[in-house]
Scaffold this active site. Structure first.
Site, PDB file in Angstrom:
ATOM      1  N   LYS A   1      89.078  57.082 -37.438  1.00 46.31           N
ATOM      2  CA  LYS A   1      88.766  56.501 -36.164  1.00 46.31           C
ATOM      3  C   LYS A   1      88.004  57.727 -35.313  1.00 46.31           C
ATOM      4  O   LYS A   1      87.007  57.368 -34.811  1.00 46.31           O
ATOM      5  CB  LYS A   1      90.025  56.126 -35.434  1.00 46.31           C
TER       6      LYS A   1
ATOM      7  N   ARG B   1      96.338  70.675 -37.413  1.00 44.94           N
ATOM      8  CA  ARG B   1      97.194  69.908 -36.527  1.00 44.94           C
ATOM      9  C   ARG B   1      98.704  70.234 -36.933  1.00 44.94           C
ATOM     10  O   ARG B   1      99.063  70.221 -38.110  1.00 44.94           O
ATOM     11  CB  ARG B   1      96.630  68.383 -36.300  1.00 44.94           C
TER      12      ARG B   1
ATOM     13  N   ARG C   1      93.185  67.620 -43.472  1.00 48.17           N
ATOM     14  CA  ARG C   1      92.388  67.493 -42.170  1.00 48.17           C
ATOM     15  C   ARG C   1      92.322  68.865 -41.302  1.00 48.17           C
ATOM     16  O   ARG C   1      93.485  69.627 -41.464  1.00 48.17           O
ATOM     17  CB  ARG C   1      92.907  66.386 -41.521  1.00 48.17           C
TER      18      ARG C   1
ATOM     19  N   ARG D   1     104.836  59.041 -39.018  1.00 50.95           N
ATOM     20  CA  ARG D   1     103.634  58.700 -38.318  1.00 50.95           C
ATOM     21  C   ARG D   1     103.203  57.350 -38.771  1.00 50.95           C
ATOM     22  O   ARG D   1     102.835  56.461 -38.132  1.00 50.95           O
ATOM     23  CB  ARG D   1     102.287  59.758 -38.016  1.00 50.95           C
TER      24      ARG D   1
ATOM     25  N   ARG E   1      98.496  51.283 -28.704  1.00 48.72           N
ATOM     26  CA  ARG E   1      99.376  51.750 -29.893  1.00 48.72           C
ATOM     27  C   ARG E   1     100.609  50.701 -30.005  1.00 48.72           C
ATOM     28  O   ARG E   1     101.430  50.943 -31.023  1.00 48.72           O
ATOM     29  CB  ARG E   1      99.703  53.359 -30.022  1.00 48.72           C
TER      30      ARG E   1
HETATM   31  P1  AMP Z   1      96.591  60.777 -32.508  1.00 46.58           P
HETATM   32  O1  AMP Z   1      95.781  62.162 -32.366  1.00 46.58           O
HETATM   33  O2  AMP Z   1      95.918  59.704 -32.041  1.00 46.58           O
HETATM   34  O3  AMP Z   1      96.914  60.837 -34.076  1.00 46.58           O
HETATM   35  O4  AMP Z   1      97.857  61.187 -31.519  1.00 46.58           O
HETATM   36  C1  AMP Z   1      98.800  62.220 -31.840  1.00 46.58           C
HETATM   37  C2  AMP Z   1     100.085  61.829 -31.248  1.00 46.58           C
HETATM   38  O5  AMP Z   1     100.031  61.536 -29.913  1.00 46.58           O
HETATM   39  C3  AMP Z   1     100.951  60.667 -31.671  1.00 46.58           C
HETATM   40  O6  AMP Z   1     101.577  60.860 -33.035  1.00 46.58           O
HETATM   41  C4  AMP Z   1     101.592  60.258 -30.560  1.00 46.58           C
HETATM   42  O7  AMP Z   1     102.985  61.260 -30.551  1.00 46.58           O
HETATM   43  C5  AMP Z   1     100.723  60.738 -29.334  1.00 46.58           C
HETATM   44  N1  AMP Z   1      99.918  59.717 -29.033  1.00 46.58           N
HETATM   45  C6  AMP Z   1      98.602  59.328 -28.848  1.00 46.58           C
HETATM   46  N2  AMP Z   1      98.370  58.274 -28.382  1.00 46.58           N
HETATM   47  C7  AMP Z   1      99.193  57.722 -28.022  1.00 46.58           C
HETATM   48  C8  AMP Z   1      99.480  56.144 -27.551  1.00 46.58           C
HETATM   49  N3  AMP Z   1      98.516  55.558 -27.477  1.00 46.58           N
HETATM   50  N4  AMP Z   1     100.803  55.802 -27.238  1.00 46.58           N
HETATM   51  C9  AMP Z   1     101.747  56.654 -27.677  1.00 46.58           C
HETATM   52  N5  AMP Z   1     101.564  57.881 -28.099  1.00 46.58           N
HETATM   53  C10 AMP Z   1     100.620  58.259 -28.573  1.00 46.58           C
END
Ligand code: AMP
Length: 215
Positions: A13, A160, A127, A171, A88
């Site tokens: 994404k 990360r 990554r 996740r 999400r």
């Molecule tokens: P991402 O970078 O999108 O993989 O997000 C990293 C982490 O941030 C996720 O594993 C969640 O803990 C939190 N997070 C990001 N976006 C959301 C969302 N829309 N709702 C809830 N938690 C989020």
């Protein structure tokens, strides 16, 4: 153009968003990037989000919807936006719909990047990301031009904290249980499209562009 990229962690994404920002001149809104910046700065939001993020759990819908309400009201979203990692959950999708209705807007297209789990673990653990601009690379499949340096902004690339095998597994489980139901939610609204996320980056980009340019 108001769009969302849907897909499991590591589906691409962020990578595809970077292309779309350049092509269409609209911002990418990544709730993950917003939360990581808050954690780095040690703000109240960052303190609340940190633990959930480290275990791979979701931050509460209330916090996320609060962030997005402010973000979507900013001037750079007037001509459109690319949502990445939001919504999400069904509750977030409903909250978004209410917000956009109130602004006289709607989510026009949701494009899902389909990639299998076995592939995702490999992608996530290899990554490397840029915490400054959200740029995302892979040590084998999508190397930066210069080792350890972001192609987009020249800052350092890092791994990360949540890109380790244990958190990644969690996740992916969270994605299946809480986020995948959005597929039916958006199918029911007639805005759902899917592309094969295992193709070459440029080829996926062409597939997405052709969906976006369809009337
Ligand atoms: P991402 O970078 O999108 O993989 O997000 C990293 C982490 O941030 C996720 O594993 C969640 O803990 C939190 N997070 C990001 N976006 C959301 C969302 N829309 N709702 C809830 N938690 C989020």
């Amino acid at each position: 153009m108001n769009i969302m990229l849907l897909g499991a962690p590591g589906a691409g994404k962020g990578t595809q968003s970077k292309y779309l920002i350049e092509k269409y001149g609209i911002p990418q809104i990544s709730t993950g990037d917003i939360l990581r910046a808050a954690v780095k700065e040690g703000t109240e939001l960052g303190i609340k989000a940190k633990e959930c993020m480290e275990t791979g759990a979701l931050v509460s819908d209330e916090i996320i919807l609060g962030i997005m309400k402010d973000r979507l009201a900013e001037a750079d979203c007037q001509n459109g936006f690319i949502l990445d990692g939001f919504p999400r959950t069904i509750a977030q999708a409903e909250g978004l719909e209410t917000m956009l209705n109130a602004m006289g807007k709607k989510l026009e297209k949701v494009i899902a990047l389909a990639v299998e789990d076995s592939n995702l673990i490999d992608r996530l653990t290899g990554r490397r990301v840029c915490l400054a601009c959200g740029g995302s690379f892979h040590m084998v499949y999508n190397k930066p031009k210069k080792d350890g340096i972001c192609d987009y902004c020249g800052k350092e690339l890092v791994q990360r904290k949540d890109d380790n095998v244990e958190t990644v597994t969690n996740r992916l489980e969270v994605y299946k249980n809480q986020t995948a139901p959005l597929i039916d939610f958006y199918k029911a609204r007639g805005v759902y499209f899917e592309v094969d996320g295992t193709k070459e980056i440029d080829s996926i980009n062409a597939d997405i562009t052709s969906i976006l340019e369809r009337k």
